[in-house]
Design an enzyme around this catalytic site. Structure first.
Site, PDB file in Angstrom:
ATOM      1  CE  LYS A 298       3.923  -8.229  25.898  1.00  9.18           C
ATOM      2  NZ  LYS A 298       4.807  -9.261  26.244  1.00  9.18           N
ATOM      3  NE  ARG A 299      -3.851  -5.386  19.825  1.00 10.55           N
ATOM      4  CZ  ARG A 299      -4.997  -6.008  19.724  1.00 10.55           C
ATOM      5  NH1 ARG A 299      -5.276  -7.005  20.534  1.00 10.55           N
ATOM      6  NH2 ARG A 299      -5.854  -5.658  18.805  1.00 10.55           N
TER       7      ARG A 299
END
Ligand code: GLU
Length: 382
Positions: A298-299
């Site tokens: 997600k980062r």
């Protein structure tokens, strides 16, 4: 003191029997081959690509084969609970067309005959099964403090023994019922532990729908089933819920795979048929800088965020189609040949799921999306 007397002291508020629950939650009246699947999030974080993928397959199967897809909230870890999470998760899934047929439909709305579907509302059920286990010598109260457990662990390390609470290391396993009752009456905190009948030197063969046949040693750990505060751990709650909600297929992340021997032991001691398990691998991608395969993050990867699809204008059905290509690699060629067919006409096959982790490919996603939009009417596009 008999086990029954000890069980009464441990669970004085239990008024029902496990037979009562069997009658309250009968077998579902479904056709041959029907699938009962569930999405069972903990309200500790938002929907991510892994949970979207799992829940899409879970909702796809009953629509394809008949059956029920329900949503259960696993909120036994109150410390990690994030306020507003249940509502957000339900909305996020709905935005991708994933809507349960039963279970938790909104934070205060449950639908169906097999509820409550929120674990924190099921404590009386768990305690009834816990009491039955104590009566039948399948579980017992244990009173160690964290410091005492640490000493056991250090002792095992020093002896180069296997780490865990089992056999001769399980201090309260063979303490008399009278002694245990005294400790409870004097207010000593206790947890409920399984009295495992397993043997580490014997094999337990798991026939997982994705991972295939895998051998594990049997579970022989006297694992905690119910914590000091009376709340069950995941392992115990999942077995009881999936039995009583008459789940046929459990799809979940592969991090649960090593716990299956414990789950099978619990299903067996209750005399229940275990559901079919499918442990799904994490979704991976090729890292552009290193060229190595890694977990979708997600980062670092915009496509791992749920908002990406809405921002990029990927139609919901195109996202679903793309996720199906990750699930079954032959979906894409089927789609090329059947661009207008319903996705439910596709012959989904667990054996075609990747045991090592599907590879995310943004170009393929965009391609599917483009092809889908190209076939939409001008009005739909507008
Ligand atoms: N609550 C568990 C989790 O979020 C669900 C695992 C399962 O589906 O059984 O990982």
């Amino acid at each position: 003191m008999t086990n029954k007397e000890l069980a009464d002291i441990m669970y004085p508020d239990v008024t029902k029997t496990i037979e009562d629950y069997e009658t309250m939650y009968p077998e579902r009246n479904l056709g041959e081959g029907a699938i009962v699947s569930r999405y069972a999030p903990s309200p500790t974080g938002d929907v991510h690509m892994g949970s979207l993928f799992t829940s899409l397959i879970e909702s796809f199967l009953p629509k394809k084969f008949g059956g029920v897809f329900y949503l259960r909230i696993e909120d036994t870890d109150k410390k990690r609970e994030v306020p507003g999470c249940v509502e957000r998760q339900i909305k996020d899934l709905a935005a991708f067309g994933i809507v349960p047929m039963e279970g938790v439909m909104a934070p205060d709305k449950e639908v169906g005959e097999y509820g409550p579907y929120t674990q924190s509302h099921r404590l009386d059920i768990y305690h009834t099964y816990a009491k039955w286990m104590v009566e039948h010598d399948y579980a017992y109260p244990a009173f160690e403090t964290p410091e005492e457990l640490e000493i056991i662990r250090k002792n095992q390390e020093a002896r180069k023994a296997r780490i865990g609470y089992f056999g001769g290391f399980a201090k309260y396993r063979d303490v008399s019922n009278d002694e245990k009752a005294e400790l409870i009456k004097s207010g000593t905190p206790w947890v409920l532990r399984l009295k495992s009948r397993g043997n580490y030197n014997r094999k337990c063969v798991i026939n997982d729908l994705v991972k295939g046949k895998v051998e594990f040693p049997e579970n022989d750990l006297d694992q905690i089933l119910i914590k000091e505060n009376g709340i069950p751990v995941y392992h115990f709650a999942h077995v009881i819920d999936d039995h009583l909600m008459r789940t046929t297929h459990v799809l979940r992340g592969e991090e649960w795979f090593p716990s299956v021997p414990l789950h099978i032991e619990l299903f067996n001691l209750f005399g229940w048929k275990a559901p079919r398990y499918a442990h799904l691998s994490v979704i991976t991608k090729i890292d552009e800088t290193t060229g190595n395969r890694r977990k979708l993050s997600k980062r670092y990867d915009p496509e791992a965020r749920m908002s990406y699809y809405h921002e990029e204008g990927v139609p919901v059905i195109a996202t679903q189609k793309y996720l199906l290509t990750l699930a079954n690699s032959n979906f894409e060629s089927w789609l090329d040949q059947n661009p207008d067919a319903s996705i439910y006409d596709f012959n989904f096959d667990f054996k075609k799921m990747s045991a090592s982790g599907s590879l995310f490919d943004v170009e393929k996603l965009k391609n599917i999306s483009r092809n889908h939009i190209a076939r939409m009417s001008a009005n739909e596009v507008y």
